[in-house]
Design a protein around this motif. Structure first.
Motif, mmCIF file in Angstrom:
data_model
loop_
_atom_site.group_PDB
_atom_site.id
_atom_site.type_symbol
_atom_site.label_atom_id
_atom_site.label_comp_id
_atom_site.label_asym_id
_atom_site.label_seq_id
_atom_site.Cartn_x
_atom_site.Cartn_y
_atom_site.Cartn_z
ATOM 1 N N GLY A 67 0.820 -1.200 0.000
ATOM 2 C CA GLY A 67 0.000 0.000 0.000
ATOM 3 C C GLY A 67 0.860 1.257 0.000
ATOM 4 O O GLY A 67 1.843 1.334 0.729
ATOM 5 N N GLY A 68 0.514 2.223 -0.829
ATOM 6 C CA GLY A 68 1.261 3.471 -0.939
ATOM 7 C C GLY A 68 2.478 3.391 -1.851
ATOM 8 O O GLY A 68 3.075 4.404 -2.192
ATOM 9 N N GLN A 69 2.853 2.206 -2.240
ATOM 10 C CA GLN A 69 3.982 2.002 -3.133
ATOM 11 C C GLN A 69 3.526 2.286 -4.571
ATOM 12 O O GLN A 69 2.356 2.084 -4.896
ATOM 13 C CB GLN A 69 4.417 0.547 -2.985
ATOM 14 C CG GLN A 69 5.707 0.150 -3.605
ATOM 15 C CD GLN A 69 6.047 -1.300 -3.252
ATOM 16 O OE1 GLN A 69 5.189 -2.182 -3.324
ATOM 17 N NE2 GLN A 69 7.270 -1.539 -2.856
ATOM 18 N N GLN A 108 0.975 3.694 -29.737
ATOM 19 C CA GLN A 108 -0.262 3.041 -29.285
ATOM 20 C C GLN A 108 -0.011 2.142 -28.081
ATOM 21 O O GLN A 108 -0.857 1.346 -27.708
ATOM 22 C CB GLN A 108 -0.883 2.243 -30.426
ATOM 23 C CG GLN A 108 -0.055 1.058 -30.879
ATOM 24 C CD GLN A 108 -0.722 0.293 -32.005
ATOM 25 O OE1 GLN A 108 -1.683 0.761 -32.595
ATOM 26 N NE2 GLN A 108 -0.211 -0.882 -32.302
ATOM 27 N N ASN A 109 1.139 2.269 -27.437
ATOM 28 C CA ASN A 109 1.474 1.424 -26.296
ATOM 29 C C ASN A 109 0.755 1.875 -25.033
ATOM 30 O O ASN A 109 0.255 2.991 -24.946
ATOM 31 C CB ASN A 109 2.986 1.409 -26.094
ATOM 32 C CG ASN A 109 3.684 0.757 -27.272
ATOM 33 O OD1 ASN A 109 3.331 -0.332 -27.682
ATOM 34 N ND2 ASN A 109 4.658 1.440 -27.843
ATOM 35 N N ALA A 110 0.717 0.992 -24.036
ATOM 36 C CA ALA A 110 -0.036 1.251 -22.801
ATOM 37 C C ALA A 110 0.915 1.529 -21.644
ATOM 38 O O ALA A 110 2.021 0.988 -21.583
ATOM 39 C CB ALA A 110 -0.916 0.049 -22.481
ATOM 40 N N PHE A 111 0.450 2.361 -20.702
ATOM 41 C CA PHE A 111 1.235 2.717 -19.518
ATOM 42 C C PHE A 111 0.304 2.984 -18.341
ATOM 43 O O PHE A 111 -0.709 3.665 -18.497
ATOM 44 C CB PHE A 111 2.063 3.978 -19.782
ATOM 45 C CG PHE A 111 2.654 4.570 -18.533
ATOM 46 C CD1 PHE A 111 3.748 3.985 -17.933
ATOM 47 C CD2 PHE A 111 2.105 5.699 -17.958
ATOM 48 C CE1 PHE A 111 4.285 4.518 -16.762
ATOM 49 C CE2 PHE A 111 2.621 6.243 -16.800
ATOM 50 C CZ PHE A 111 3.725 5.652 -16.199
ATOM 51 N N ILE A 112 0.646 2.455 -17.167
ATOM 52 C CA ILE A 112 -0.097 2.742 -15.937
ATOM 53 C C ILE A 112 0.902 2.968 -14.809
ATOM 54 O O ILE A 112 1.822 2.167 -14.611
ATOM 55 C CB ILE A 112 -1.044 1.582 -15.549
ATOM 56 C CG1 ILE A 112 -2.165 1.425 -16.569
ATOM 57 C CG2 ILE A 112 -1.635 1.819 -14.145
ATOM 58 C CD1 ILE A 112 -3.098 0.246 -16.296
ATOM 59 N N ALA A 113 0.709 4.055 -14.062
ATOM 60 C CA ALA A 113 1.398 4.275 -12.789
ATOM 61 C C ALA A 113 0.394 3.865 -11.716
ATOM 62 O O ALA A 113 -0.641 4.495 -11.553
ATOM 63 C CB ALA A 113 1.811 5.732 -12.644
ATOM 64 N N PHE A 114 0.699 2.795 -11.007
ATOM 65 C CA PHE A 114 -0.256 2.184 -10.083
ATOM 66 C C PHE A 114 0.208 2.353 -8.644
ATOM 67 O O PHE A 114 1.307 1.929 -8.283
ATOM 68 C CB PHE A 114 -0.396 0.700 -10.434
ATOM 69 C CG PHE A 114 -1.373 -0.055 -9.587
ATOM 70 C CD1 PHE A 114 -2.707 0.315 -9.529
ATOM 71 C CD2 PHE A 114 -0.967 -1.153 -8.857
ATOM 72 C CE1 PHE A 114 -3.625 -0.385 -8.747
ATOM 73 C CE2 PHE A 114 -1.858 -1.875 -8.074
ATOM 74 C CZ PHE A 114 -3.193 -1.480 -8.023
ATOM 75 N N SER A 115 -0.630 2.981 -7.807
ATOM 76 C CA SER A 115 -0.340 3.211 -6.389
ATOM 77 C C SER A 115 -1.549 2.812 -5.552
ATOM 78 O O SER A 115 -2.381 3.661 -5.211
ATOM 79 C CB SER A 115 -0.014 4.679 -6.131
ATOM 80 O OG SER A 115 1.098 5.090 -6.875
ATOM 81 N N PRO A 116 -1.663 1.531 -5.203
ATOM 82 C CA PRO A 116 -2.829 1.117 -4.406
ATOM 83 C C PRO A 116 -2.707 1.601 -2.963
ATOM 84 O O PRO A 116 -1.602 1.769 -2.452
ATOM 85 C CB PRO A 116 -2.763 -0.405 -4.475
ATOM 86 C CG PRO A 116 -1.306 -0.697 -4.605
ATOM 87 C CD PRO A 116 -0.752 0.419 -5.453
ATOM 88 N N LYS A 117 -3.843 1.831 -2.327
ATOM 89 C CA LYS A 117 -3.794 2.210 -0.912
ATOM 90 C C LYS A 117 -3.634 0.982 -0.027
ATOM 91 O O LYS A 117 -3.106 1.072 1.073
ATOM 92 C CB LYS A 117 -5.016 3.036 -0.519
ATOM 93 C CG LYS A 117 -6.329 2.323 -0.557
ATOM 94 C CD LYS A 117 -7.458 3.211 -0.092
ATOM 95 C CE LYS A 117 -8.738 2.393 -0.086
ATOM 96 N NZ LYS A 117 -9.843 3.072 0.492
ATOM 97 N N ASP A 118 -4.072 -0.184 -0.515
ATOM 98 C CA ASP A 118 -3.982 -1.416 0.273
ATOM 99 C C ASP A 118 -2.917 -2.351 -0.297
ATOM 100 O O ASP A 118 -2.799 -2.502 -1.515
ATOM 101 C CB ASP A 118 -5.325 -2.151 0.267
ATOM 102 C CG ASP A 118 -6.430 -1.337 0.920
ATOM 103 O OD1 ASP A 118 -6.155 -0.664 1.929
ATOM 104 O OD2 ASP A 118 -7.571 -1.371 0.404
ATOM 105 N N SER A 119 -2.166 -2.987 0.583
ATOM 106 C CA SER A 119 -1.191 -3.990 0.168
ATOM 107 C C SER A 119 -1.925 -5.234 -0.318
ATOM 108 O O SER A 119 -3.006 -5.553 0.179
ATOM 109 C CB SER A 119 -0.289 -4.380 1.341
ATOM 110 O OG SER A 119 0.439 -3.275 1.798
ATOM 111 N N GLY A 120 -1.333 -5.921 -1.282
ATOM 112 C CA GLY A 120 -1.942 -7.157 -1.738
ATOM 113 C C GLY A 120 -1.410 -7.606 -3.078
ATOM 114 O O GLY A 120 -0.523 -6.982 -3.656
ATOM 115 N N ASP A 121 -1.975 -8.715 -3.540
ATOM 116 C CA ASP A 121 -1.647 -9.236 -4.867
ATOM 117 C C ASP A 121 -2.595 -8.601 -5.871
ATOM 118 O O ASP A 121 -3.808 -8.542 -5.642
ATOM 119 C CB ASP A 121 -1.798 -10.759 -4.900
ATOM 120 C CG ASP A 121 -0.699 -11.456 -4.116
ATOM 121 O OD1 ASP A 121 0.371 -10.844 -3.913
ATOM 122 O OD2 ASP A 121 -0.911 -12.611 -3.708
#
Length: 147
Positions: A67-69, A108-121
Motif C-alpha cells: 500500500g502506498g507504493q 499506441q502502447n499502454a502505460f499505468i502508474a499504479f499506487s494502491p492504498k492497500d497492500s496485496g496481490d
C-alpha cells in the motif's frame, strides 16, 4: 528616421540599442538524492491458446504491491494494439478493473502508474484493443523507490 507603412511615410520612431551581458553557462543538474530503478521485463504473446475475455486474448501476471507504493507498468508491442488492465483478486472474477490504459504510453502502447492504498496481490492483464488480435508484446514493471 521615418516608419514606412504600405510604402507611405509614417510616424517617426526611435530605435534604442544597448549591449546585453552574455547568458551564463547552463548549470549541470545535480539531484539532491539518487535512487536506482530496477525494471523487470516479461516477453509474451497473445494467441488463440490464451484465455479469452470479450473476444480478446489475454495473459495475466500477479504482482504483490505494498500500500502506498508505486509501480509503473509498460506494455509495448509493434504487432498488436496493447491494453493494460489491473485487477484486485475479486475484480478479476467480476470483470471490474481498478485501472486500465490503451494508449497512455508512446505511440499506441499502454502505460499505468499504479499506487494502491492497500497492500496485496494484483493481477496485471496484457490484452489488446482489437478482437482476436495476436502477436508478441513486452510487459515491463518498475518499482518506484520510496522517498
Amino acid at each position: 528616421m521615418k516608419a514606412v507603412d504600405d510604402g507611405k511615410a509614417g510616424a517617426a520612431y526611435k530605435l534604442t540599442m544597448r549591449e546585453l551581458r552574455p547568458l551564463p553557462a547552463p548549470v549541470r543538474a545535480k539531484p539532491a538524492t539518487t535512487a536506482s530503478l530496477r525494471m523487470e521485463s516479461y516477453g509474451g504473446s497473445l494467441d488463440a491458446s490464451d484465455g479469452e475475455v470479450n473476444k480478446r486474448y489475454e495473459d495475466e501476471y500477479v504482482f504483490h504491491v505494498e500500500g502506498g507504493q508505486t509501480m509503473l507498468f509498460f506494455l509495448n508491442s509493434s504487432a498488436i494494439d496493447p491494453v493494460l488492465q489491473i485487477y484486485d483478486l475479486p475484480g478479476r472474477t467480476t470483470g471490474r478493473s481498478i485501472d486500465q490504459d490503451d494508449d497512455g504510453g508512446s505511440a499506441q502502447n499502454a502505460f499505468i502508474a499504479f499506487s494502491p492504498k492497500d497492500s496485496g496481490d494484483y493481477i496485471v492483464r496484457a490484452t489488446s484493443a482489437n478482437e482476436h488480435e495476436t502477436g508478441a508484446y513486452t510487459l515491463r514493471a518498475v518499482l518506484v523507490p520510496a522517498d
